[in-house]
Write a protein that holds these residues in place. Structure first.
Motif, mmCIF file in Angstrom:
data_model
loop_
_atom_site.group_PDB
_atom_site.id
_atom_site.type_symbol
_atom_site.label_atom_id
_atom_site.label_comp_id
_atom_site.label_asym_id
_atom_site.label_seq_id
_atom_site.Cartn_x
_atom_site.Cartn_y
_atom_site.Cartn_z
ATOM 1 N N ALA A 96 33.981 15.839 77.856
ATOM 2 C CA ALA A 96 34.237 17.235 78.248
ATOM 3 C C ALA A 96 35.750 17.421 78.246
ATOM 4 O O ALA A 96 36.432 17.080 79.200
ATOM 5 C CB ALA A 96 33.654 17.506 79.625
ATOM 6 N N SER A 97 36.268 17.924 77.154
ATOM 7 C CA SER A 97 37.719 17.965 76.952
ATOM 8 C C SER A 97 38.442 18.856 77.954
ATOM 9 O O SER A 97 37.970 19.937 78.302
ATOM 10 C CB SER A 97 38.011 18.458 75.536
ATOM 11 O OG SER A 97 39.402 18.582 75.351
ATOM 12 N N THR A 98 39.620 18.370 78.391
ATOM 13 C CA THR A 98 40.494 19.228 79.190
ATOM 14 C C THR A 98 41.804 19.444 78.436
ATOM 15 O O THR A 98 42.766 19.941 78.977
ATOM 16 C CB THR A 98 40.808 18.566 80.554
ATOM 17 O OG1 THR A 98 41.259 17.234 80.308
ATOM 18 C CG2 THR A 98 39.570 18.524 81.445
ATOM 19 N N ASN A 99 41.822 19.039 77.166
ATOM 20 C CA ASN A 99 43.001 19.227 76.317
ATOM 21 C C ASN A 99 42.746 20.471 75.465
ATOM 22 O O ASN A 99 41.766 20.528 74.721
ATOM 23 C CB ASN A 99 43.146 17.976 75.431
ATOM 24 C CG ASN A 99 44.313 18.078 74.462
ATOM 25 O OD1 ASN A 99 44.704 19.166 74.042
ATOM 26 N ND2 ASN A 99 44.861 16.939 74.099
ATOM 27 N N LYS A 100 43.645 21.458 75.579
ATOM 28 C CA LYS A 100 43.344 22.754 74.951
ATOM 29 C C LYS A 100 43.316 22.698 73.422
ATOM 30 O O LYS A 100 42.785 23.598 72.783
ATOM 31 C CB LYS A 100 44.312 23.820 75.434
ATOM 32 C CG LYS A 100 45.744 23.573 75.054
ATOM 33 C CD LYS A 100 46.643 24.619 75.677
ATOM 34 C CE LYS A 100 48.073 24.318 75.268
ATOM 35 N NZ LYS A 100 49.060 25.135 75.908
ATOM 36 N N ALA A 101 43.855 21.626 72.837
ATOM 37 C CA ALA A 101 43.859 21.538 71.381
ATOM 38 C C ALA A 101 42.642 20.788 70.840
ATOM 39 O O ALA A 101 42.456 20.681 69.635
ATOM 40 C CB ALA A 101 45.134 20.844 70.913
ATOM 41 N N ILE A 102 41.825 20.254 71.727
ATOM 42 C CA ILE A 102 40.709 19.398 71.287
ATOM 43 C C ILE A 102 39.381 19.920 71.844
ATOM 44 O O ILE A 102 39.260 20.140 73.048
ATOM 45 C CB ILE A 102 40.944 17.935 71.744
ATOM 46 C CG1 ILE A 102 42.278 17.446 71.162
ATOM 47 C CG2 ILE A 102 39.798 17.033 71.316
ATOM 48 C CD1 ILE A 102 42.619 16.013 71.481
#
Ligand code: HEC
Ligand code: HEC
Length: 231
Positions: free
Chosen positions: A70-76
């Motif tokens: 569950a990504s918290t990186n806005k680019a991924i």
């Protein structure tokens, strides 16, 4: 320049879909050899997916796609809760270098068809990450209206028709779940679909055609809304 390269690569996806048909046709002309269709790089062969194996295989993905995918990186993009059919198609497209992304080409290079199916099954069973913070409530509300109702005066159909009211898409039809994409990633991928040339196949033409009447402000609004959908 970067964009031109990306689009020409996307264009290869539908072409690849037709390769087996073309090569079968070409070979059927030669009487000596029976027609053996070339393998379509996007058609995977696998047995019943094993989520436990998928979990083990996706340890290395978590550094970028986030804990529990569950990504918290806005680019991924997050992978948790994604429909397995969509994850499988994207991984097959990266492995065949048909979808642009140097990073993902490397990641997918050594995955077998079965690995891809196992990872997709594992990711699909995970809970999507929580909603992103959206700065401008007015923009989000505009996106909400477009998502659920469209705008018939401007020939914009509701996103919910395909992605569902909850944004979770449809595994059987290969429609992506789109909750929990960051507003930045959502906007970037929508612009990419909109600017891409015609593909001639339903995927991803559905997105390209439907975005045609939408302005950049519309795209920003729906991207903001979908990033806030996950409860
Ligand atoms: C070094 C960082 C990194 C690692 C490690 C990584 N990814 Fe990715 N992944 C990305 C980025 C960045 C994108 C977005 C690509 C783009 O469209 O530009 C992406 C996109 C994807 C997508 C497409 C999702 C969508 O919503 O369209 C899938 C599926 C995916 N990765 C699966 C995996 C799997 C499975 C692994 C592990 C085997 C993995 N990734 C490892 C960075 C990474
Ligand atoms: C006619 C059906 C249809 C409609 C309407 C539609 N979509 Fe899609 N969408 C799809 C399909 C199919 C895919 C998977 C694309 C592919 O296979 O390449 C997709 C993919 C996406 C993705 C990429 C997901 C990811 O993880 O990268 C986003 C974002 C998206 N849609 C947002 C929207 C929004 C916002 C709207 C409304 C403005 C919309 N869609 C309307 C069918 C549709």
């Amino acid at each position: 320049m970067q964009r031109t390269v990306r689009f020409s690569l996307w264009l290869a996806v539908p072409l690849a879909l037709f390769v087996p048909a073309i090569s079968a046709l070409a070979q059927s002309g030669t009487a000596a050899k029976p027609a053996v269709p070339a393998k379509n790089p996007l058609a995977l062969t696998f047995k019943k997916p094993d989520p436990a194996k998928g979990k083990a295989l996706s340890q290395s993905c978590q550094g970028c796609h986030g804990p529990n995918l569950a990504s918290t990186n806005k680019a991924i993009p997050g992978l948790a809760g994604q429909n397995p059919s969509y994850t499988r198609l994207q991984l097959a497209a990266f492995r065949a270098k048909l979808r642009p992304s140097q990073v993902m080409w490397q990641q997918a290079a050594n995955l077998s068809d079965q690995d891809i199916a196992d990872i997709a099954a594992y990711a699909g069973g995970l809970k999507p990450g929580s909603a992103w913070k959206v700065g401008d409530e007015k923009v989000r509300a505009k996106g909400e209206a477009l998502f659920h109702k469209g705008d018939s005066g401007r020939n914009i159909i509701a996103c919910a028709i395909c992605h569902g009211d909850n944004g979770r898409g449809n595994d059987y039809l290969g429609v992506a779940s789109i909750t929990n994409l960051s507003p930045e990633y959502g906007l970037a991928i929508l612009k990419e679909f909109k600017g891409a040339p015609g593909f001639g196949v339903p995927h991803p033409d559905a997105m390209r055609i439907m975005l045609r009447p939408m302005t950049d402000a519309d795209l920003k609004a729906v991207a903001a809304y979908i990033s806030s959908m996950q409860k």
